[in-house]
Design an enzyme around this catalytic site. Structure first.
Site, short mmCIF file in Angstrom:
data_model
loop_
_atom_site.label_atom_id
_atom_site.label_comp_id
_atom_site.label_asym_id
_atom_site.label_seq_id
_atom_site.Cartn_x
_atom_site.Cartn_y
_atom_site.Cartn_z
N ILE A 72 0.88 -1.17 0.00
CA ILE A 72 0.00 0.00 0.00
C ILE A 72 0.92 1.22 0.00
O ILE A 72 1.84 1.31 0.82
CB ILE A 72 -0.95 -0.01 1.22
CG1 ILE A 72 -1.81 1.25 1.25
CG2 ILE A 72 -0.22 -0.19 2.53
CD1 ILE A 72 -2.89 1.22 2.34
N SER A 73 0.73 2.11 -0.95
CA SER A 73 1.63 3.25 -1.11
C SER A 73 1.58 4.18 0.08
O SER A 73 0.57 4.26 0.80
CB SER A 73 1.28 4.04 -2.38
OG SER A 73 1.50 3.26 -3.54
N GLN A 74 2.67 4.91 0.29
CA GLN A 74 2.70 5.89 1.37
C GLN A 74 1.65 6.96 1.14
O GLN A 74 1.31 7.29 -0.01
CB GLN A 74 4.09 6.51 1.47
CG GLN A 74 4.47 7.40 0.31
CD GLN A 74 5.94 7.75 0.30
OE1 GLN A 74 6.75 7.01 -0.22
NE2 GLN A 74 6.27 8.89 0.90
#
Length: 225
Positions: A72-74
């Site tokens: 999950i991207s920052q």
């Protein structure tokens, strides 16, 4: 601008407080200005999209692992890419790479409809269930090869790709409306890319610009790695 906790503020363990810190320091502090993007990031509980054991880290500004060897991207990158799409409330958006469903949830708070394609069955199923249970009813999730888009619902006002491609997939370009925007990580390395924004100016007229350097997992599929 640092978020100031009021006298009756819950402890630092409170996720809503952590979310406000994320908004003020990670997003606004790094130049995110679109009110709709900031509001969406404030509304969506990132902790609901990560494993139980990762929830204490939900608002740290770095990617977190999810199933299938994906991430999950920052928060900052999610906000940056969303802002780069230049969205309006009537837009129909295609997302390539559903993952946990977090970015789709953020998009859903801004636009009319989100169509999201995920190649991994376990992630597609989990994201669909999670989004439905949390009430994100304007998101549709499809299991398939994201590099081919989702032509049944095309054309789209905006397309966002959450994995790195060796080149911009031609099927995605063809599924943009004239005037539409595509944001995608592109690079010769499968783990180091430039974030590109492509605008469709006319039937066969596309203009691209580099936004920043990024690091995403590879985009796997017929038009990817």
């Amino acid at each position: 601008m640092r978020y100031r906790c009021p006298m009756n503020c819950p402890s630092l363990r409170n996720q809503e407080y952590r979310r406000e810190i994320m908004i003020s320091e990670q997003l606004m502090g790094r130049g995110i200005r679109d009110p709709a993007v900031l509001a969406a990031m404030r509304q969506v509980p990132r902790e609901a999209f990560v494993d139980q054991g990762m929830r204490e880290l939900a608002y740290e500004d770095h990617p977190l692992p999810i199933d299938g060897g994906q991430t999950i991207s920052q928060p900052y990158i999610v906000a940056y890419m969303t802002e780069a799409l230049e969205l309006s409330s009537s837009d129909r958006v295609l997302e390539i790479g559903t993952g946990s469903g977090y970015a789709a949830a953020v998009l859903s708070r801004i636009v009319h409809t989100v169509y999201s394609v995920e190649r991994l069955e376990e992630l597609a199923r989990g994201a669909r269930q999670r989004l439905e249970s949390l009430g994100y009813n304007n998101v549709e999730v499809f299991e398939g090869d994201g590099t081919l888009g989702w032509p049944e619902h095309a054309p789209y006002d905006a397309i966002v790709v959450t994995a790195g491609a060796p080149a911009v997939p031609k099927p995605l370009l063809r599924q943009l409306v004239v005037g539409g925007r595509l944001v995608i990580p592109v690079g010769a390395s499968s783990f180091l890319q430039n974030l590109i924004r492509v605008r469709r100016q006319g039937e066969d007229d596309y203009r691209s610009e580099e936004l920043c350097g990024v690091r995403f997992v590879p985009l796997v599929g017929a038009e990817g790695w």
